[in-house]
Design a protein around this motif. Sequence first.
Motif, PDB file in Angstrom:
ATOM      1  N   PHE A   1      -0.086   1.342  -5.951  1.00  7.90           N
ATOM      2  CA  PHE A   1      -0.533   2.646  -6.443  1.00  7.90           C
ATOM      3  C   PHE A   1       0.624   3.399  -7.096  1.00  7.90           C
TER       4      PHE A   1
ATOM      5  N   TRP B   1       0.788  -1.239   0.000  1.00  8.23           N
ATOM      6  CA  TRP B   1       0.000   0.000   0.000  1.00  8.23           C
ATOM      7  C   TRP B   1       0.822   1.292   0.000  1.00  8.23           C
TER       8      TRP B   1
ATOM      9  N   SER C   1      -8.879  -2.626  -2.525  1.00  2.35           N
ATOM     10  CA  SER C   1      -7.477  -2.287  -2.798  1.00  2.35           C
ATOM     11  C   SER C   1      -6.501  -3.372  -2.371  1.00  2.35           C
TER      12      SER C   1
ATOM     13  N   SER D   1      -6.739   5.188  -8.324  1.00  2.00           N
ATOM     14  CA  SER D   1      -6.921   4.145  -7.311  1.00  2.00           C
ATOM     15  C   SER D   1      -6.512   4.639  -5.933  1.00  2.00           C
TER      16      SER D   1
ATOM     17  N   PHE E   1      -8.614   4.975  -2.563  1.00  5.02           N
ATOM     18  CA  PHE E   1      -8.132   4.293  -1.366  1.00  5.02           C
ATOM     19  C   PHE E   1      -8.095   5.245  -0.167  1.00  5.02           C
TER      20      PHE E   1
END
Length: 582
Positions: free
Chosen positions: A283, A274, A421, A292, A296
């Motif tokens: 990402f 992440w 995600s 995205s 998120f």
Amino acid sequence: MSWIDKVNTFVARTVVGRWFRLEGSGAKRERVGSKFSIELRAGLTIFVAMAYIISTNALILTDSGGTCDCDREKFGATCDDDPAYTTCLQGIKLDMITATCAISCFACILMGLLANLPIALAPGMGLNAYFAYTVVGYHGTGKVSYQNALAAVCIEGIIFFVLSVIGLRQWFARMIPAALKTATGTGIGIYLAFIGLQSSAGIGLITSSSSTLVELGGCPPEYRDENNVCTSHHMEGGPMWLGVLGLMLIGTMLLYRLKGAILIGIFIIAIISWPRPTAVTYFPHTQAGDESFDFFRKVVTFHPIKNTLAQFHWDASSGDFWIALITFLYVDILDCTGTMFSMAKFGGYMDERTQDFEGSSMAFLVDSAAITIGSVFGSSPVTAFIESGAGIAEGGRTGICTIVTGIMFFIALFFAPIFASFPPWATGPALIIVGSMMMQNVTQINWKYIGDALPAFITIIMIPFGYSIGYGLIAGLGSFIFINSLAFVVYKLSRGRIVPPNFGERDDWLAFVTRGGFKDNIPSWMMWVAGKSRNTFSSDGSVAENLSCDLGSITELKEVAVSSYPLSTKSSHSPQPSHPPQ
């Protein structure tokens, strides 16, 4: 006794424990090894393994265009150049995220509460692609409108519900030869592993190839072409190696039987992926990555369905409508049947005598009801998910597991930015692990007799290579019927003189149909009609004689079938005579 054991014991002795037949509940037919804490963990594992469906299903169905439209003469057939159409599609995508979470929540809770099975339901992958790209077409360029396609899905669910109520759907499922049911589970295992190795829902180790169909991938995203094929730098992608690390971590934890190994492995890889910017981030600094990441960062959000709720157009005059409906019917029934029976086999609650599993009738009813209700939300057909195997591997044995999955989908209605995600290389290792576990039943296939072995093998290879459980089962059934029917015809024409040398080693499928499991495979309404027919027409002797079909006459039919095609009464794997008795 630890506090977890105390909680498990307390819950098992309550009404909840008896309803779900937890171990120690005192209920009839307790599910061996089922504990409340294990069910919670297994349900969470299933949800995490299939959470990708939230965003993936929304993206695929949005490509159909939904209810959006534009001036196609001005902006082209696909409306890509219309800003208003693009804005409308953003609303459709958010509608589909909500619809996916809502119907998955409803279906999973019903499955757990009524059928007491650890099998999760959600809009099916494959069927959603067929719905979006073949039936409706990209941005509505197909021959059937989005609203008309939803009507076809709704009708499909109603037909399935009727078939389930009268017992024909269950009857068809039970009549599938045992070798093919076992082969289906093995094929699904390879299918799961194949998905887990790809980039769309896995670690990206395998990619497509124009020359060899598939090849080793694992390249960074910047070295992929428009078809997601690696052009260079194979096996150098950080996400791929992070996925391999996740696979090794889960495997090592399972080696030591660490509770929650699959779930822990998924969360570790997801959390590492992440942060940005890193070489393994989910990402990246691209347009798609930025979008995205913005989604998120919302963490909590809720979008009510505005455009796709109950958008039906009831027009069955088109031939394309009927083609779509029939395709939905046969693909969905085989996909769902194959998945449910394979999960039952994997979970250890298949009845070998009847070739059925406890709760199958209610499971089929829930599935059909979910299909219809899903169409009201604007979704493609709902089906059983093979990712349920991840929860079964964690020890899930009851409907509590599926209810937990449904509750998580409800929570995802508000926390969709988080649950949508999970990177595919975090969940891919779980699919590979479960696939390896589902291979264990391959030894139960009767490999000695080619009439059982070849159809089973065709089923196993066609499920992953055809990328469809339904098509794999069709191939297996077709080959089984052809080979064994031809052997039967030759046997009859030669008056029993020409038979395969190891004819006695075949699986007793026909014996199962005509003897032990026959009564259990007749839908109850047929038995009721058979019992009533004699009483109803008893005033007319000739009519009663012709129409009565009670259990006595069924027994006679069974004897005729057995005498015309002699069968073994022994186990399919025990030594038997090479030739049937004359």
